[in-house]
Design an enzyme around this catalytic site. Structure first.
Site, PDB file in Angstrom:
ATOM      1  N   LYS A  39     -22.701   2.869 -37.321  1.00  0.00           N
ATOM      2  CA  LYS A  39     -23.082   1.854 -36.312  1.00  0.00           C
ATOM      3  C   LYS A  39     -23.556   0.571 -37.001  1.00  0.00           C
ATOM      4  O   LYS A  39     -24.511   0.584 -37.777  1.00  0.00           O
ATOM      5  CB  LYS A  39     -24.190   2.387 -35.403  1.00  0.00           C
ATOM      6  CG  LYS A  39     -24.573   1.383 -34.311  1.00  0.00           C
ATOM      7  CD  LYS A  39     -25.481   2.015 -33.277  1.00  0.00           C
ATOM      8  CE  LYS A  39     -26.947   1.863 -33.571  1.00  0.00           C
ATOM      9  NZ  LYS A  39     -27.481   0.503 -33.375  1.00  0.00           N
ATOM     10  N   ASP A  66     -22.396  -2.437 -32.302  1.00  0.00           N
ATOM     11  CA  ASP A  66     -23.421  -2.416 -31.253  1.00  0.00           C
ATOM     12  C   ASP A  66     -24.002  -3.812 -31.059  1.00  0.00           C
ATOM     13  O   ASP A  66     -25.097  -4.108 -31.536  1.00  0.00           O
ATOM     14  CB  ASP A  66     -24.509  -1.407 -31.675  1.00  0.00           C
ATOM     15  CG  ASP A  66     -25.552  -1.202 -30.598  1.00  0.00           C
ATOM     16  OD1 ASP A  66     -25.290  -1.536 -29.426  1.00  0.00           O
ATOM     17  OD2 ASP A  66     -26.647  -0.694 -30.931  1.00  0.00           O
ATOM     18  N   LYS A  68     -24.131  -5.288 -27.889  1.00  0.00           N
ATOM     19  CA  LYS A  68     -24.672  -5.343 -26.513  1.00  0.00           C
ATOM     20  C   LYS A  68     -24.288  -6.658 -25.818  1.00  0.00           C
ATOM     21  O   LYS A  68     -25.128  -7.478 -25.458  1.00  0.00           O
ATOM     22  CB  LYS A  68     -26.187  -5.147 -26.518  1.00  0.00           C
ATOM     23  CG  LYS A  68     -26.610  -3.802 -27.090  1.00  0.00           C
ATOM     24  CD  LYS A  68     -28.088  -3.557 -26.949  1.00  0.00           C
ATOM     25  CE  LYS A  68     -28.498  -2.205 -27.491  1.00  0.00           C
ATOM     26  NZ  LYS A  68     -28.435  -2.076 -28.959  1.00  0.00           N
ATOM     27  N   ASP A  71     -22.516 -11.635 -20.932  1.00  0.00           N
ATOM     28  CA  ASP A  71     -22.226 -13.066 -20.748  1.00  0.00           C
ATOM     29  C   ASP A  71     -21.292 -13.180 -19.547  1.00  0.00           C
ATOM     30  O   ASP A  71     -21.052 -12.186 -18.848  1.00  0.00           O
ATOM     31  CB  ASP A  71     -21.583 -13.624 -22.037  1.00  0.00           C
ATOM     32  CG  ASP A  71     -21.892 -15.100 -22.248  1.00  0.00           C
ATOM     33  OD1 ASP A  71     -21.777 -15.869 -21.273  1.00  0.00           O
ATOM     34  OD2 ASP A  71     -22.252 -15.482 -23.373  1.00  0.00           O
ATOM     35  N   THR A 126     -34.444   1.295 -24.040  1.00  0.00           N
ATOM     36  CA  THR A 126     -35.567   2.240 -24.095  1.00  0.00           C
ATOM     37  C   THR A 126     -36.857   1.565 -24.567  1.00  0.00           C
ATOM     38  O   THR A 126     -37.919   2.161 -24.522  1.00  0.00           O
ATOM     39  CB  THR A 126     -35.239   3.433 -25.019  1.00  0.00           C
ATOM     40  OG1 THR A 126     -34.664   2.919 -26.215  1.00  0.00           O
ATOM     41  CG2 THR A 126     -34.265   4.384 -24.365  1.00  0.00           C
ATOM     42  N   ARG A 221     -32.986   5.987 -39.436  1.00  0.00           N
ATOM     43  CA  ARG A 221     -33.898   6.176 -40.564  1.00  0.00           C
ATOM     44  C   ARG A 221     -34.021   7.597 -41.112  1.00  0.00           C
ATOM     45  O   ARG A 221     -34.162   7.756 -42.324  1.00  0.00           O
ATOM     46  CB  ARG A 221     -35.281   5.603 -40.188  1.00  0.00           C
ATOM     47  CG  ARG A 221     -35.261   4.088 -40.149  1.00  0.00           C
ATOM     48  CD  ARG A 221     -36.385   3.502 -39.342  1.00  0.00           C
ATOM     49  NE  ARG A 221     -36.214   3.769 -37.918  1.00  0.00           N
ATOM     50  CZ  ARG A 221     -37.054   3.358 -36.978  1.00  0.00           C
ATOM     51  NH1 ARG A 221     -38.118   2.661 -37.318  1.00  0.00           N
ATOM     52  NH2 ARG A 221     -36.824   3.632 -35.710  1.00  0.00           N
TER      53      ARG A 221
END
Ligand code: C5P
Length: 241
Positions: A39, A66, A68, A71, A126, A221
């Protein structure tokens, strides 16, 4: 559109949240498991651009861009075509962009045939708490809605506009699965047993997320910030078997 089934193996997607291109390339070259999705997010894309994405694709990995997108429909449609030209398999747009934006994007990708990247819809980030979400929605509509009702409403909208899948928190999986049993679901907030939760507050282990119906697990991570990422990946694979 091929729908995921419970028989499909759960995919592991590594979030490349690095702010240094050399570090990313060294990390990616050290991965012994080539059957991963990588990603690339906004930070890395802004730093290294499409060329880095092409390098990942060339190395044979599936790539999830990614960014997002959100528009006007024409801009998202044209940007999605540029994303498809890069050869990636997945990209994100905000479901709040509306049905017209999603439909135009989907139609604009038809010409890519089997090479069409999958559209993943983002519902409520989130990072929103109930309070900050109510403030934001209230500012838009003069009303207030809970996170879960907004998630369900946005996912329904995305399904009407025929997205391929949605990005959601592992805790939303059960709710989404009730109305959309075969929708592709991509889930961050995953922590293998024993890993640090970092700043993720509501997490699930890979096995729990799989059982709740996740198709692609996004893990950053716990894989990128350890001494031996390959061991962590092997352990996750074993847990998912
Ligand atoms: O390091 P960690 O496993 O927490 O990384 C999770 C990845 O998923 C990050 O790239 C983060 O931006 C992304 N993400 C998330 N929550 C969302 C959407 C994306 O954590 N709702």
């Amino acid at each position: 559109m091929s729908k995921p089934s419970l028989q499909d193996p759960t995919k592991i997607c590594v979030a490349l949240d690095f702010s240094d291109e050399t570090k990313v390339l060294t990390f990616v070259d050290s991965l012994s498991d080539k059957n991963l999705v990588l990603k690339v997010g906004l930070e890395l894309f802004t730093l290294s651009g499409p060329e880095l994405v092409r390098k990942m694709v060339k190395k044979g990995f599936e790539v999830f861009l990614d960014l997002k997108l959100h528009d006007i429909p024409n801009t998202v449609e044209k940007s999605a075509q540029k994303i498809a030209d890069l050869g990636v398999q997945y990209f994100t747009l905000h479901l709040a962009g509306g049905e017209r934006m999603i439909e135009m994007t989907r139609n604009g990708l038809e010409k890519y045939g089997a090479n069409k990247p999958k559209i993943l819809g983002v519902s409520v980030l989130t990072s929103f708490s109930e309070g900050s979400w109510r403030d934001t929605v209230g500012a838009v509509s003069m009303g207030a809605k809970s996170v879960s009702s907004s998630v369900l409403g946005l996912v329904d909208l995305g399904v009407r506009a025929k997205v391929d899948g949605v990005v959601c928190s592992p805790l939303e999986l059960t709710l989404i699965r009730q109305s959309h049993p075969s929708l592709l679901t991509v889930t961050p907030g995953i922590r293998p047993t024993g890993s640090d939760a970092n700043d993720q507050s509501r997490v699930m282990t890979p096995g729990e997320a799989k059982r709740a119906g996740a198709n692609i697990l996004v893990i950053g991570r716990p894989i990128t910030e350890v001494k031996d990422p390959n061991v962590v990946i092997q352990n996750i694979r074993a847990e998912l078997k």
